[in-house]
Design an enzyme around this catalytic site. Sequence first.
Site, PDB file in Angstrom:
ATOM      1  N   ASN A  57      -6.797 -17.084 -14.879  1.00 13.40           N
ATOM      2  CA  ASN A  57      -7.097 -16.130 -13.959  1.00 13.40           C
ATOM      3  C   ASN A  57      -8.439 -15.280 -14.356  1.00 13.40           C
ATOM      4  O   ASN A  57      -8.400 -14.489 -15.433  1.00 13.40           O
ATOM      5  CB  ASN A  57      -5.900 -15.019 -14.155  1.00 13.40           C
ATOM      6  CG  ASN A  57      -5.936 -13.720 -12.996  1.00 13.40           C
ATOM      7  OD1 ASN A  57      -6.987 -13.574 -12.378  1.00 13.40           O
ATOM      8  ND2 ASN A  57      -5.000 -12.877 -12.857  1.00 13.40           N
ATOM      9  N   ARG A  91      -5.859 -19.098 -10.676  1.00 13.41           N
ATOM     10  CA  ARG A  91      -5.589 -17.949  -9.582  1.00 13.41           C
ATOM     11  C   ARG A  91      -6.559 -18.000  -8.926  1.00 13.41           C
ATOM     12  O   ARG A  91      -7.826 -17.561  -9.177  1.00 13.41           O
ATOM     13  CB  ARG A  91      -4.947 -16.730 -10.189  1.00 13.41           C
ATOM     14  CG  ARG A  91      -4.844 -15.602  -9.169  1.00 13.41           C
ATOM     15  CD  ARG A  91      -4.625 -14.354  -9.879  1.00 13.41           C
ATOM     16  NE  ARG A  91      -4.442 -13.395  -8.665  1.00 13.41           N
ATOM     17  CZ  ARG A  91      -4.887 -12.022  -9.082  1.00 13.41           C
ATOM     18  NH1 ARG A  91      -5.731 -11.888  -9.840  1.00 13.41           N
ATOM     19  NH2 ARG A  91      -4.824 -11.357  -7.889  1.00 13.41           N
ATOM     20  N   HIS A  96      -1.020 -10.922  -3.214  1.00 15.93           N
ATOM     21  CA  HIS A  96       0.179 -10.944  -4.321  1.00 15.93           C
ATOM     22  C   HIS A  96       0.890 -11.918  -3.714  1.00 15.93           C
ATOM     23  O   HIS A  96       2.273 -11.998  -3.747  1.00 15.93           O
ATOM     24  CB  HIS A  96       1.039  -9.463  -4.100  1.00 15.93           C
ATOM     25  CG  HIS A  96       0.437  -8.503  -4.859  1.00 15.93           C
ATOM     26  ND1 HIS A  96       0.307  -7.144  -4.556  1.00 15.93           N
ATOM     27  CD2 HIS A  96      -0.392  -8.347  -6.001  1.00 15.93           C
ATOM     28  CE1 HIS A  96      -0.255  -6.326  -5.386  1.00 15.93           C
ATOM     29  NE2 HIS A  96      -0.762  -7.163  -6.183  1.00 15.93           N
ATOM     30  N   GLY A 130      -1.736  -2.280  -8.434  1.00 16.35           N
ATOM     31  CA  GLY A 130      -1.610  -2.823  -7.140  1.00 16.35           C
ATOM     32  C   GLY A 130      -0.442  -2.945  -6.592  1.00 16.35           C
ATOM     33  O   GLY A 130       0.551  -3.444  -7.291  1.00 16.35           O
ATOM     34  N   ARG A 185      -6.092   2.987  -5.363  1.00 18.83           N
ATOM     35  CA  ARG A 185      -6.414   2.926  -4.003  1.00 18.83           C
ATOM     36  C   ARG A 185      -5.688   3.493  -3.035  1.00 18.83           C
ATOM     37  O   ARG A 185      -4.407   3.832  -3.320  1.00 18.83           O
ATOM     38  CB  ARG A 185      -6.212   1.343  -3.624  1.00 18.83           C
ATOM     39  CG  ARG A 185      -6.994   0.419  -4.521  1.00 18.83           C
ATOM     40  CD  ARG A 185      -6.766  -1.138  -4.082  1.00 18.83           C
ATOM     41  NE  ARG A 185      -7.051  -2.178  -4.818  1.00 18.83           N
ATOM     42  CZ  ARG A 185      -6.275  -3.161  -5.394  1.00 18.83           C
ATOM     43  NH1 ARG A 185      -5.175  -3.412  -5.073  1.00 18.83           N
ATOM     44  NH2 ARG A 185      -6.847  -4.017  -6.253  1.00 18.83           N
ATOM     45  N   GLY A 198       8.102  -1.736 -10.346  1.00 14.45           N
ATOM     46  CA  GLY A 198       9.477  -2.090  -9.720  1.00 14.45           C
ATOM     47  C   GLY A 198      10.423  -2.367 -10.913  1.00 14.45           C
ATOM     48  O   GLY A 198      11.569  -2.399 -10.504  1.00 14.45           O
ATOM     49  N   GLU A 241       3.821 -14.526 -12.281  1.00 19.88           N
ATOM     50  CA  GLU A 241       2.614 -15.225 -11.512  1.00 19.88           C
ATOM     51  C   GLU A 241       2.128 -16.628 -12.117  1.00 19.88           C
ATOM     52  O   GLU A 241       1.868 -17.495 -11.721  1.00 19.88           O
ATOM     53  CB  GLU A 241       1.649 -14.259 -11.135  1.00 19.88           C
ATOM     54  CG  GLU A 241       2.144 -13.322  -9.887  1.00 19.88           C
ATOM     55  CD  GLU A 241       1.197 -12.074  -9.716  1.00 19.88           C
ATOM     56  OE1 GLU A 241       1.175 -11.237 -10.609  1.00 19.88           O
ATOM     57  OE2 GLU A 241       0.416 -12.157  -8.796  1.00 19.88           O
TER      58      GLU A 241
END
Length: 397
Positions: free
Chosen positions: A7, A90, A179, A211, A240, A332, A384
Amino acid sequence: MNVLVINCGSSSLKYQVIDSETEQVLAKGLCERIGIDGRLVYTPAGGEKEVSDLDMPTHKQAIQFVIDALTNEKTGVIASLDEIGAVGHRLVHGGEKFACSTRITDEVIRAVEECSDLAPLHNPANLIGVRACQELMPNTPQAGVFDTAFHQTMPTEAYMYGIPYEYYEKYRVRKYGFHGTSHSFVSKRTAELVGKPIEDLKIIVCHLGNGASICAVDGGKSVDTSMGLSPLEGLIMGTRSGDIDPSAMEFLCKKENLDITGILEVLNKKSGVQGLSGVSSDFRDLQAGSDEGNERCTMAVDVFCYRVLKYIGAYVAAMNGVDAIAFTAGLGENDSVVRRKIVSRLGYLGIALDDAVNDSTRGKEAVISTADSKVPVWVVPTNEELAIARETVALVK
Ligand code: ADP
């Protein structure tokens, strides 16, 4: 097969080596401050984390250090580069050109370059990583896995902005979403946990990290998502703003004497819960502030949760129902307070939270709704890198 997952950002590079048969991580780490000075972090499975300051003028040099660490006689996890069967990258923005992952060819690199307009910070950096790997491992197949690809199934009504159609025709200005690798991975795993074919399920995935984005997954396909042309749209995030009246930009530019770059810097880096609280973008700091009576910390978390709540409602409407809700990513997976603030307001869907299970769930799979909740709510850790490794193996086999 061992897969090297990369990544690559403009000055950093995260990596993992994953054995695709056992799906175990053999080693992982990152290179930081590439082009400035350079630092390599390397952790072999079951071993000690090593941090070394190394001169990294280029990404190629950084990846060479990663290879040296992986093949080091004492602490390496492979004997030689021959033991890396494929590299999975990625890639952030595939525009409308990529609806799935792909083997990397010269043509693919050109197509990703053509999408760079849409992600000027990310795509060029991703490609630097691709080129460096091509030079250092010319015989190893490489694959690209796009953040946007999973959302290419969105219907026109979900991805069109209400602006002159010519901007879509000329520049492909529309919602893309990000995502995607995480939303795809988590929705598949949620279906397995619920024990039904994904084709029969309407799932809402809440990827809440620094994010953050939400995705409506109907029958295994993304039908709407909260991020847009860029990752700035949608939820309030660490720094953001998420959705905002575009007129506020002009207003603030005039008042604060900012140009368009300046106001975007504010909306990307100084807004979100950081801007609201004035304390931190990290929810652990906000929780601590809140506990000490800092009302702006409490307010920032409440505003964040309310936005998530509204998007869940919107996606129930978009799919005409919901069969499962999944929470993933840093918040989460770990933040029971945020989950409670959201889930406790979903009673209209017949959802009931099991407070005890919610409070004790951190970073592991668990159903946090009660047994009689009409819709199960799950915590499903995302991965991921593993998703990229799986896609890569499927492409190169
Ligand atoms: P990203 O990958 O977008 O940088 P993450 O998915 O790592 O972000 O999520 C970062 C957020 O998750 C931070 O706000 C952090 O406070 C929160 N978080 C991470 N770990 C925990 C934890 N153990 N408890 C509570 N919050 C956590």
